[in-house]
Motif scaffolding. Structure first.
Motif, mmCIF file in Angstrom:
data_model
loop_
_atom_site.group_PDB
_atom_site.id
_atom_site.type_symbol
_atom_site.label_atom_id
_atom_site.label_comp_id
_atom_site.label_asym_id
_atom_site.label_seq_id
_atom_site.Cartn_x
_atom_site.Cartn_y
_atom_site.Cartn_z
ATOM 1 N N GLY A 91 68.259 51.971 -6.874
ATOM 2 C CA GLY A 91 68.438 51.354 -5.564
ATOM 3 C C GLY A 91 67.206 50.582 -5.118
ATOM 4 N N ILE A 92 66.040 51.166 -5.307
ATOM 5 C CA ILE A 92 64.796 50.510 -4.919
ATOM 6 C C ILE A 92 64.563 49.256 -5.749
ATOM 7 C CG2 ILE A 92 62.278 50.731 -4.918
ATOM 8 C CD1 ILE A 92 62.726 53.723 -4.200
ATOM 9 N N VAL A 93 64.744 49.385 -7.057
ATOM 10 C CA VAL A 93 64.514 48.260 -7.962
ATOM 11 C C VAL A 93 65.462 47.106 -7.647
ATOM 12 C CG1 VAL A 93 64.783 47.539 -10.371
ATOM 13 C CG2 VAL A 93 63.448 49.565 -9.814
ATOM 14 N N ASN A 94 66.734 47.390 -7.466
ATOM 15 C CA ASN A 94 67.680 46.315 -7.172
ATOM 16 C C ASN A 94 67.385 45.656 -5.824
ATOM 17 O OD1 ASN A 94 69.094 46.086 -9.536
ATOM 18 N ND2 ASN A 94 70.726 47.476 -8.928
ATOM 19 N N GLU A 95 66.921 46.444 -4.859
ATOM 20 C CA GLU A 95 66.532 45.856 -3.570
ATOM 21 C C GLU A 95 65.326 44.937 -3.735
ATOM 22 O OE1 GLU A 95 65.192 47.025 0.968
ATOM 23 O OE2 GLU A 95 65.448 48.619 -0.513
ATOM 24 N N LYS A 96 64.332 45.382 -4.485
ATOM 25 C CA LYS A 96 63.142 44.549 -4.724
ATOM 26 C C LYS A 96 63.513 43.276 -5.472
ATOM 27 C CE LYS A 96 60.121 47.366 -2.924
ATOM 28 N NZ LYS A 96 59.467 47.048 -1.650
ATOM 29 N N LEU A 97 64.407 43.388 -6.448
ATOM 30 C CA LEU A 97 64.845 42.210 -7.195
ATOM 31 C C LEU A 97 65.608 41.245 -6.288
ATOM 32 C CD1 LEU A 97 65.963 43.881 -10.535
ATOM 33 C CD2 LEU A 97 64.078 42.245 -10.253
ATOM 34 N N ARG A 98 66.393 41.777 -5.389
ATOM 35 C CA ARG A 98 67.194 40.946 -4.493
ATOM 36 C C ARG A 98 66.334 40.243 -3.445
ATOM 37 N NH1 ARG A 98 70.554 44.561 -3.555
ATOM 38 N NH2 ARG A 98 69.637 45.476 -1.715
ATOM 39 N N LEU A 99 65.339 40.944 -2.915
ATOM 40 C CA LEU A 99 64.604 40.423 -1.766
ATOM 41 C C LEU A 99 63.212 39.867 -2.068
ATOM 42 C CD1 LEU A 99 65.457 43.265 0.773
ATOM 43 C CD2 LEU A 99 66.576 41.032 0.530
ATOM 44 N N GLU A 100 62.555 40.363 -3.121
ATOM 45 C CA GLU A 100 61.149 40.017 -3.313
ATOM 46 C C GLU A 100 60.793 39.401 -4.661
ATOM 47 O OE1 GLU A 100 58.648 43.388 -2.397
ATOM 48 O OE2 GLU A 100 59.973 43.981 -0.768
ATOM 49 N N CYS A 101 61.500 39.738 -5.706
ATOM 50 C CA CYS A 101 61.094 39.336 -7.056
ATOM 51 C C CYS A 101 62.164 38.456 -7.711
ATOM 52 C CB CYS A 101 60.835 40.571 -7.917
ATOM 53 S SG CYS A 101 59.530 41.622 -7.255
ATOM 54 N N ASP A 102 61.708 37.412 -8.372
ATOM 55 C CA ASP A 102 62.618 36.444 -8.984
ATOM 56 C C ASP A 102 63.114 36.850 -10.364
ATOM 57 O OD1 ASP A 102 62.378 34.732 -6.793
ATOM 58 O OD2 ASP A 102 60.611 33.768 -7.640
ATOM 59 N N SER A 103 62.512 37.877 -10.951
ATOM 60 C CA SER A 103 62.905 38.301 -12.302
ATOM 61 C C SER A 103 62.383 39.708 -12.564
ATOM 62 C CB SER A 103 62.320 37.359 -13.350
ATOM 63 O OG SER A 103 60.909 37.458 -13.361
ATOM 64 N N LEU A 104 62.850 40.284 -13.656
ATOM 65 C CA LEU A 104 62.353 41.599 -14.068
ATOM 66 C C LEU A 104 60.870 41.512 -14.401
ATOM 67 C CD1 LEU A 104 62.836 44.548 -14.719
ATOM 68 C CD2 LEU A 104 63.685 43.848 -16.969
ATOM 69 N N GLU A 105 60.467 40.427 -15.027
ATOM 70 C CA GLU A 105 59.050 40.219 -15.354
ATOM 71 C C GLU A 105 58.203 40.180 -14.085
ATOM 72 O OE1 GLU A 105 56.146 37.109 -17.746
ATOM 73 O OE2 GLU A 105 58.224 36.554 -17.377
ATOM 74 N N ASP A 106 58.670 39.472 -13.075
ATOM 75 C CA ASP A 106 57.964 39.390 -11.797
ATOM 76 C C ASP A 106 57.850 40.775 -11.153
ATOM 77 O OD1 ASP A 106 56.766 38.333 -9.475
ATOM 78 O OD2 ASP A 106 58.702 37.761 -8.596
ATOM 79 N N LEU A 107 58.921 41.540 -11.200
ATOM 80 C CA LEU A 107 58.917 42.898 -10.653
ATOM 81 C C LEU A 107 57.882 43.770 -11.367
ATOM 82 C CD1 LEU A 107 60.526 44.941 -8.738
ATOM 83 C CD2 LEU A 107 61.666 45.614 -10.840
ATOM 84 N N ALA A 108 57.880 43.703 -12.692
ATOM 85 C CA ALA A 108 56.942 44.507 -13.484
ATOM 86 C C ALA A 108 55.495 44.129 -13.170
ATOM 87 C CB ALA A 108 57.227 44.338 -14.966
ATOM 88 N N LEU A 109 55.223 42.852 -13.049
ATOM 89 C CA LEU A 109 53.864 42.404 -12.718
ATOM 90 C C LEU A 109 53.467 42.834 -11.309
ATOM 91 C CD1 LEU A 109 53.896 38.816 -14.253
ATOM 92 C CD2 LEU A 109 52.581 40.786 -15.052
ATOM 93 N N THR A 110 54.393 42.744 -10.380
ATOM 94 C CA THR A 110 54.126 43.112 -8.987
ATOM 95 C C THR A 110 53.772 44.587 -8.856
ATOM 96 O OG1 THR A 110 55.592 41.380 -8.165
ATOM 97 C CG2 THR A 110 55.116 43.189 -6.659
ATOM 98 N N PHE A 111 54.493 45.441 -9.574
ATOM 99 C CA PHE A 111 54.304 46.883 -9.426
ATOM 100 C C PHE A 111 53.502 47.520 -10.554
ATOM 101 C CE2 PHE A 111 57.770 45.903 -6.607
ATOM 102 C CZ PHE A 111 57.349 46.554 -5.459
ATOM 103 N N GLY A 112 53.142 46.743 -11.569
ATOM 104 C CA GLY A 112 52.242 47.230 -12.599
ATOM 105 C C GLY A 112 52.836 48.183 -13.612
ATOM 106 N N PHE A 113 54.054 47.935 -14.053
ATOM 107 C CA PHE A 113 54.621 48.753 -15.116
ATOM 108 C C PHE A 113 55.215 47.850 -16.185
ATOM 109 C CE2 PHE A 113 57.791 48.696 -11.668
ATOM 110 C CZ PHE A 113 58.829 48.024 -12.287
ATOM 111 N N GLU A 114 55.548 48.435 -17.320
ATOM 112 C CA GLU A 114 56.144 47.679 -18.414
ATOM 113 C C GLU A 114 57.639 47.535 -18.177
ATOM 114 O OE1 GLU A 114 55.249 49.383 -22.184
ATOM 115 O OE2 GLU A 114 53.112 49.467 -21.771
ATOM 116 N N GLU A 115 58.144 46.341 -18.403
ATOM 117 C CA GLU A 115 59.576 46.080 -18.234
ATOM 118 C C GLU A 115 60.406 47.071 -19.042
ATOM 119 O OE1 GLU A 115 60.756 41.949 -18.891
ATOM 120 O OE2 GLU A 115 58.663 41.407 -18.512
#
Length: 64
Positions: free
Chosen positions: A16-40
């Motif tokens: 739920g958190i990841v999908n919300e972040k992808l929907r509202l803040e991050c343009d891709s899985l790569e962007d999400l991983a870079l933003t939060f500092g984990f490996e895709e």
């Protein structure tokens, strides 16, 4: 929220958190991983364990 905390959450809550972040803040899985500092791949494996995969077109994790 740091990567170790996120990846240790219950997988359904994490989804739920990841999908919300992808929907509202991050343009891709790569962007999400870079933003939060984990490996895709770590995130993808965690969510695959509950039957979800990343869909590039919708930029969301969806059920298989």
């Amino acid at each position: 929220m740091d990567a170790s905390y996120m990846l240790n959450l219950d997988a359904n809550i994490l989804l739920g958190i990841v999908n919300e972040k992808l929907r509202l803040e991050c343009d891709s899985l790569e962007d999400l991983a870079l933003t939060f500092g984990f490996e895709e791949r770590s995130l993808a494996r965690r969510l695959e364990s509950i039957g979800y995969h990343y869909d590039v077109i919708s930029n969301q994790f969806k059920a298989f």
